[in-house]
Design a protein around this motif. Structure first.
Motif, PDB file in Angstrom:
ATOM      1  N   GLY A 141       9.131   6.951  -6.574  1.00  8.42           N
ATOM      2  CA  GLY A 141       9.307   6.814  -5.132  1.00  8.42           C
ATOM      3  C   GLY A 141       9.137   5.401  -4.607  1.00  8.42           C
ATOM      4  O   GLY A 141       9.625   5.074  -3.519  1.00  8.42           O
ATOM      5  N   GLY A 142       8.479   4.552  -5.375  1.00 11.56           N
ATOM      6  CA  GLY A 142       8.259   3.181  -4.931  1.00 11.56           C
ATOM      7  C   GLY A 142       9.533   2.380  -4.778  1.00 11.56           C
ATOM      8  O   GLY A 142       9.563   1.381  -4.048  1.00 11.56           O
ATOM      9  N   VAL A 143      10.620   2.827  -5.440  1.00 10.64           N
ATOM     10  CA  VAL A 143      11.874   2.076  -5.381  1.00 10.64           C
ATOM     11  C   VAL A 143      12.454   2.074  -3.968  1.00 10.64           C
ATOM     12  O   VAL A 143      13.272   1.221  -3.628  1.00 10.64           O
ATOM     13  CB  VAL A 143      12.889   2.668  -6.389  1.00 10.64           C
ATOM     14  CG1 VAL A 143      13.476   3.975  -5.877  1.00 10.64           C
ATOM     15  CG2 VAL A 143      13.995   1.663  -6.689  1.00 10.64           C
ATOM     16  N   VAL A 146      -1.509  14.561  -5.816  1.00  9.89           N
ATOM     17  CA  VAL A 146      -0.704  13.494  -5.226  1.00  9.89           C
ATOM     18  C   VAL A 146      -1.408  12.147  -5.296  1.00  9.89           C
ATOM     19  O   VAL A 146      -0.822  11.135  -5.697  1.00  9.89           O
ATOM     20  CB  VAL A 146      -0.361  13.830  -3.762  1.00  9.89           C
ATOM     21  CG1 VAL A 146       0.334  12.643  -3.094  1.00  9.89           C
ATOM     22  CG2 VAL A 146       0.529  15.067  -3.708  1.00  9.89           C
ATOM     23  N   LEU A 147      -2.680  12.125  -4.923  1.00  3.41           N
ATOM     24  CA  LEU A 147      -3.395  10.850  -4.838  1.00  3.41           C
ATOM     25  C   LEU A 147      -4.269  10.563  -6.053  1.00  3.41           C
ATOM     26  O   LEU A 147      -4.738   9.446  -6.223  1.00  3.41           O
ATOM     27  CB  LEU A 147      -4.243  10.804  -3.573  1.00  3.41           C
ATOM     28  CG  LEU A 147      -3.443  10.828  -2.262  1.00  3.41           C
ATOM     29  CD1 LEU A 147      -4.374  10.820  -1.059  1.00  3.41           C
ATOM     30  CD2 LEU A 147      -2.482   9.653  -2.186  1.00  3.41           C
ATOM     31  N   GLY A 148      -4.483  11.574  -6.922  1.00  2.00           N
ATOM     32  CA  GLY A 148      -5.274  11.338  -8.126  1.00  2.00           C
ATOM     33  C   GLY A 148      -4.689  10.268  -9.028  1.00  2.00           C
ATOM     34  O   GLY A 148      -5.410   9.399  -9.533  1.00  2.00           O
ATOM     35  N   PRO A 149      -3.345  10.268  -9.259  1.00  4.22           N
ATOM     36  CA  PRO A 149      -2.763   9.243 -10.142  1.00  4.22           C
ATOM     37  C   PRO A 149      -2.676   7.864  -9.514  1.00  4.22           C
ATOM     38  O   PRO A 149      -2.233   6.924 -10.183  1.00  4.22           O
ATOM     39  CB  PRO A 149      -1.340   9.786 -10.410  1.00  4.22           C
ATOM     40  CG  PRO A 149      -1.340  11.204  -9.966  1.00  4.22           C
ATOM     41  CD  PRO A 149      -2.369  11.284  -8.889  1.00  4.22           C
ATOM     42  N   VAL A 204       0.835  -1.210   0.000  1.00  3.81           N
ATOM     43  CA  VAL A 204       0.000   0.000   0.000  1.00  3.81           C
ATOM     44  C   VAL A 204       0.869   1.258   0.000  1.00  3.81           C
ATOM     45  O   VAL A 204       0.643   2.190  -0.790  1.00  3.81           O
ATOM     46  CB  VAL A 204      -0.945  -0.007   1.213  1.00  3.81           C
ATOM     47  CG1 VAL A 204      -1.658   1.343   1.341  1.00  3.81           C
ATOM     48  CG2 VAL A 204      -1.985  -1.126   1.072  1.00  3.81           C
ATOM     49  N   ILE A 205       1.867   1.307   0.876  1.00  2.00           N
ATOM     50  CA  ILE A 205       2.721   2.502   0.946  1.00  2.00           C
ATOM     51  C   ILE A 205       3.477   2.698  -0.370  1.00  2.00           C
ATOM     52  O   ILE A 205       3.592   3.824  -0.874  1.00  2.00           O
ATOM     53  CB  ILE A 205       3.713   2.388   2.117  1.00  2.00           C
ATOM     54  CG1 ILE A 205       2.957   2.402   3.446  1.00  2.00           C
ATOM     55  CG2 ILE A 205       4.722   3.525   2.082  1.00  2.00           C
ATOM     56  CD1 ILE A 205       3.842   2.189   4.654  1.00  2.00           C
ATOM     57  N   SER A 206       3.988   1.607  -0.936  1.00  2.00           N
ATOM     58  CA  SER A 206       4.744   1.709  -2.191  1.00  2.00           C
ATOM     59  C   SER A 206       3.895   2.282  -3.311  1.00  2.00           C
ATOM     60  O   SER A 206       4.378   3.068  -4.139  1.00  2.00           O
ATOM     61  CB  SER A 206       5.291   0.339  -2.595  1.00  2.00           C
ATOM     62  OG  SER A 206       6.218  -0.144  -1.651  1.00  2.00           O
ATOM     63  N   LYS A 256       5.341   9.784  -7.123  1.00  5.04           N
ATOM     64  CA  LYS A 256       6.357  10.834  -7.256  1.00  5.04           C
ATOM     65  C   LYS A 256       7.469  10.367  -8.186  1.00  5.04           C
ATOM     66  O   LYS A 256       8.118   9.344  -7.940  1.00  5.04           O
ATOM     67  CB  LYS A 256       6.958  11.191  -5.892  1.00  5.04           C
ATOM     68  CG  LYS A 256       8.048  12.256  -6.002  1.00  5.04           C
ATOM     69  CD  LYS A 256       8.561  12.707  -4.655  1.00  5.04           C
ATOM     70  CE  LYS A 256       9.662  13.762  -4.831  1.00  5.04           C
ATOM     71  NZ  LYS A 256      10.129  14.299  -3.519  1.00  5.04           N
ATOM     72  N   ALA A 257       7.686  11.111  -9.272  1.00  6.42           N
ATOM     73  CA  ALA A 257       8.808  10.827 -10.161  1.00  6.42           C
ATOM     74  C   ALA A 257      10.086  11.364  -9.522  1.00  6.42           C
ATOM     75  O   ALA A 257      10.100  12.434  -8.913  1.00  6.42           O
ATOM     76  CB  ALA A 257       8.588  11.490 -11.514  1.00  6.42           C
TER      77      ALA A 257
END
Length: 240
Positions: free
Chosen positions: A65-67, A128-131, A34-36, A42-43
């Motif tokens: 940011g998921g990395v 932030v949360l739309g995508p 979920v956090i990822s 964020k690019a």
């Protein structure tokens, strides 16, 4: 005198998943997913200037940011598959899928709700949360393919080598899973974070694989120790 059973390295064994250890691993796995998905909106661009090799952008590095956290999902997936088996891994994967969909659905519904007259962050919330819905679609597609491949490869390798060659199957399963996961994720999510050129996409994909696998290799000593700890403490793993 210790009465602990002596490990038989020629036997293929898995622990029962009805323990507090499995519950904790499952909870951590879902939280990481979920956090990822949220931070992946964020690019990230590391470096300045531009270095090209034909159409391929070599520099700066293009990431999301998921990395930062997502490699831990594969570490946890490896631990679950190695100790508890393929059925337990499938349960964890589906639980993570459900958690990701629930989070995305909640973000979407909240975005549709009318903002209070004094609330000043509506545009920021949407930006932030739309995508996230597109990110979740990308994540779920890549995640399901990658995690199922990761678990399947690991368990099949274990069926051949039993308790031996743990590091080889951790590395092999991770490589297969991360390549499939990252390719599918990047193909769907690229436009959501602003990656629009073919060169930047190749950079995004290749560096994603390299960094994620690199993190997992760096954590390998810890992963091996955790797996060994769990095997010694799960009732019945070495019994029989």
């Amino acid at each position: 005198m210790s009465t602990a059973p002596t490990p038989n390295h020629d036997a293929v064994r898995f622990a029962a998943r009805g323990s507090s250890h499995f519950d904790l691993l499952l909870a951590m796995f879902c939280v990481v997913i979920v956090i990822s998905n949220v931070v992946a909106t964020k690019a990230v661009e590391v470096g300045s200037g531009q270095v090209l090799l034909g159409p391929v952008q070599l520099w700066p590095l293009v990431l999301d940011g998921g990395v930062v956290l997502f490699p831990l999902a594969y570490v946890l997936g490896d631990v679950i598959a190695e100790v508890y088996g393929l059925r337990a891994a499938r349960r964890a994967i589906l639980a993570g899928f459900a958690a990701a969909v629930l989070a995305a659905g909640t973000f979407f519904v909240v975005e549709l709700l009318p903002a209070a007259s004094w609330y000043e962050n509506e545009a920021a919330y949407s930006a932030v949360l739309g995508p996230v819905s597109q990110i979740v679609l990308a994540s779920v597609a890549g995640y399901l393919a990658g995690q199922f491949l990761n678990s399947w490869v690991l368990v099949r390798m274990k069926q051949r080598s039993a308790e031996r060659r743990l590091v080889a199957r951790l590395v092999g399963s991770t490589g297969v899973g991360e390549v499939a996961d990252t390719l599918i994720f990047c193909a769907i999510a690229a436009s959501a974070i602003g990656v629009t050129t073919f060169g930047a996409f190749l950079n995004y994909f290749v560096m994603g694989v390299v960094l994620k696998v690199g993190v997992e290799l760096a954590l390998m000593p810890l992963t091996v120790r955790v797996i060994g700890w769990l095997k010694r403490r799960e009732p019945g793993y070495y019994a029989g």
